[in-house]
Structures are given as structure tokens and as C-alpha cells.
Design a protein around this motif. Structure first.
Motif, PDB file in Angstrom:
ATOM      1  N   CYS A 123      -1.624  -0.919   5.249  1.00 12.29           N
ATOM      2  CA  CYS A 123      -2.791  -0.961   4.368  1.00 12.29           C
ATOM      3  C   CYS A 123      -4.095  -0.573   5.044  1.00 12.29           C
ATOM      4  O   CYS A 123      -5.112  -0.433   4.374  1.00 12.29           O
ATOM      5  CB  CYS A 123      -2.928  -2.354   3.758  1.00 12.29           C
ATOM      6  SG  CYS A 123      -1.659  -2.707   2.515  1.00 12.29           S
TER       7      CYS A 123
ATOM      8  N   THR B 294      -3.774   0.317  -3.033  1.00 11.41           N
ATOM      9  CA  THR B 294      -3.126  -0.985  -2.954  1.00 11.41           C
ATOM     10  C   THR B 294      -2.637  -1.401  -4.340  1.00 11.41           C
ATOM     11  O   THR B 294      -3.355  -1.220  -5.335  1.00 11.41           O
ATOM     12  CB  THR B 294      -4.097  -2.051  -2.425  1.00 11.41           C
ATOM     13  OG1 THR B 294      -4.574  -1.656  -1.143  1.00 11.41           O
ATOM     14  CG2 THR B 294      -3.406  -3.408  -2.296  1.00 11.41           C
TER      15      THR B 294
ATOM     16  N   CYS C 205       0.822  -1.206   0.000  1.00 11.78           N
ATOM     17  CA  CYS C 205       0.000   0.000   0.000  1.00 11.78           C
ATOM     18  C   CYS C 205       0.859   1.261   0.000  1.00 11.78           C
ATOM     19  O   CYS C 205       1.941   1.281   0.590  1.00 11.78           O
ATOM     20  CB  CYS C 205      -0.934   0.000   1.209  1.00 11.78           C
ATOM     21  SG  CYS C 205      -2.170  -1.311   1.131  1.00 11.78           S
TER      22      CYS C 205
END
Length: 266
Positions: A166, A115, A94
Motif C-alpha cells: 500500500c 485502496t 491495495c
């Protein structure tokens, strides 16, 4: 097994949900950046977009993911240039990205988090506009994400970026079982924490821990016969965090099904 063709082809159009919180300088910050210091950011990249607002063209791709909506990624995604993609090893990582040094950047410099789910292939036949060729760092964003940082007419803008966690995921890490009686291929997705899986081990009720090898993207394989056994997984991410999920799949697990384990915290 032959490596599949990458389905994504980057489209650069020239002339033609920001984060609520993001880590800036090690502390929580807002979802925009008003020309402050970019210390700790890499400002050597550019960003374009591919696909439309619905994101149909962003589904599937070189990381092995399928329906990104069902798998929890949605349209907050990007394809990576050759140097960033690292032959698929970076899938699941990410990034936060901000538009810089362009009149096409949106006011207040919004920051997005995306992502890596696809590959932006190089084009060695063109002398110009080769944004995804080595050694350039480039993000080919979904169109909705590009429009959160820049105007559509820009086509391409300079950006700064950072690797980040993330963020929290809905539910646990997923393991999609594929292959046949001689060969098991497992797609690992919906990974929290660092997001980038670098090692996977699998264990049956009649085996010890078996190291899997990465086939392509985030598909991991083994030729060990694990049929009729409950399966556990031990997953390592690029920040060296390790998470073990015991008895994820029951002894009667089947190809084509997806099983859920534990997940990394943000």
C-alpha cells in the motif's frame, strides 16, 4: 449484532495522482506502461466509476471507514465486486490498475494505485451491465482515479490489475474505539505494508492476548471487559506479517476516540 446496510450503490455510466513509482516485474518502474508485457497481471477485470470529482459519495462505505480524507485514503480508492470483496475480508488491500484494450484508455497507459474501501453490490435483477455480479472481477473507482486511466465518456473499460503493497502511510496504524460497556468494536485503519488485516488480538494490563473477530469490514470486536486497562494490539496482515503495538490506549481510554500504534513498513 445485525450487520449494517452497505451505503454504497454502484453507478455505471455508459456512453458517457498516477503513481510515481510502481513495482513492475519485481523491479521499480515508471508511472506509465507503453504496451509492454503484462506478465504477472490479471487482465480479466473491468473498471467503472462512481461519485463526482469531490468524492463525497465515496466516503464511509462497506469497509467501515469514515472520512477517507481524514483517515489517510483520500480519493485513491475503489469499491470491489463481490468476488474481490470477499465479504469484506479484502478491505484495506491495495491494487495497481492499468487500462487495456480500449480506445478510451489514456495515452501511455498510466498506472494507478488504489485502496479497497467499499463494496460494489451485485444486481441480480438486470440481464446486462451486471459488472459487479459474481464471478466478475470489477473495480468501481472514484471518479478522479478513473480519469487518470481512461476518458470519462468510456464509462467502463477493461483493465489489468495486481495486488501490491500500500505504500508508506502518514503516521501509525489507527484504532478507533466504539461499542459499549459490554462490547468493544475497534476500527483498524491507516494500515501500511500489505494493508489487508486478517487477524487482530488485543491485550489489557490485566489480561492475556484476546483474539478479536471481524464484525464487518475492518471492524473487529470482543466482549471481554477491558475498561480501566491500558490496551495493546497485535495485528496480522494477509502476507502474514505481524506487528505489535504496546500500550496504545491508556487506562482511561474512551469510546469514540482514536489511538495510534506502530505501522508496517512499505
Amino acid at each position: 449484532m445485525a450487520r449494517p446496510e452497505y451505503p454504497h450503490q454502484s453507478t455505471v455510466v455508459l456512453g458517457s495522482l498516477a503513481l510515481m513509482m510502481v513495482l513492475l516485474f519485481g523491479v521499480a518502474g515508471g508511472n506509465s506502461h507503453n504496451g509492454g508485457s503484462l506478465q504477472g497481471w490479471d487482465s480479466s477485470a473491468h473498471a467503472t466509476f462512481y461519485g463526482d470529482m469531490r468524492g463525497n459519495e465515496t466516503m464511509k462505505g462497506a469497509c467501515g471507514y469514515g472520512d477517507l480524507f481524514k483517515q489517510g485514503y483520500g480519493l485513491k480508492t475503489t469499491a470491489l465486486s463481490t468476488v474481490l470483496f470477499n465479504d469484506g475480508a479484502t478491505c484495506g488491500a491495495c491494487y495497481v490498475i492499468i487500462c487495456i484494450h480500449s480506445p478510451w484508455c489514456l495515452p501511455n497507459r498510466p498506472i494507478i494505485r488504489v485502496t479497497a474501501t467499499n463494496f460494489c453490490p451485485p444486481n441480480y435483477s438486470k440481464p446486462t451491465e451486471v459488472w459487479c455480479n459474481p464471478p466478475q472481477k470489477h473495480f468501481d473507482l472514484s471518479l478522479p482515479m478513473f480519469l487518470k486511466i481512461a476518458r470519462y465518456r468510456a464509462g467502463i473499460v477493461p483493465v489489468a490489475f495486481r495486488r501490491v503493497k500500500c505504500g508508506p502511510k502518514q503516521g501509525g496504524m489507527k484504532f478507533e474505539m466504539k461499542g459499549n460497556e459490554w462490547w468493544l468494536l475497534v476500527l483498524v485503519y491507516n494500515v501500511g505494508g500489505d494493508g489487508q488485516v486478517v487477524d487482530v488480538k488485543i491485550k489489557g494490563t490485566r489480561t492475556g492476548w484476546v483474539g478479536m473477530t471481524r464484525n464487518w469490514g475492518q471492524n473487529w470486536q470482543t466482549s471481554v471487559d477491558l475498561r480501566g486497562q491500558a490496551l495493546s494490539f497485535r495485528v496480522t496482515t494477509s502476507d502474514r506479517m505481524v506487528l505489535q503495538s504496546d500500550n496504545v490506549a491508556p487506562p482511561d481510554w474512551q469510546f469514540g476516540r482514536t489511538y495510534e500504534g506502530r505501522n508496517f513498513a512499505d
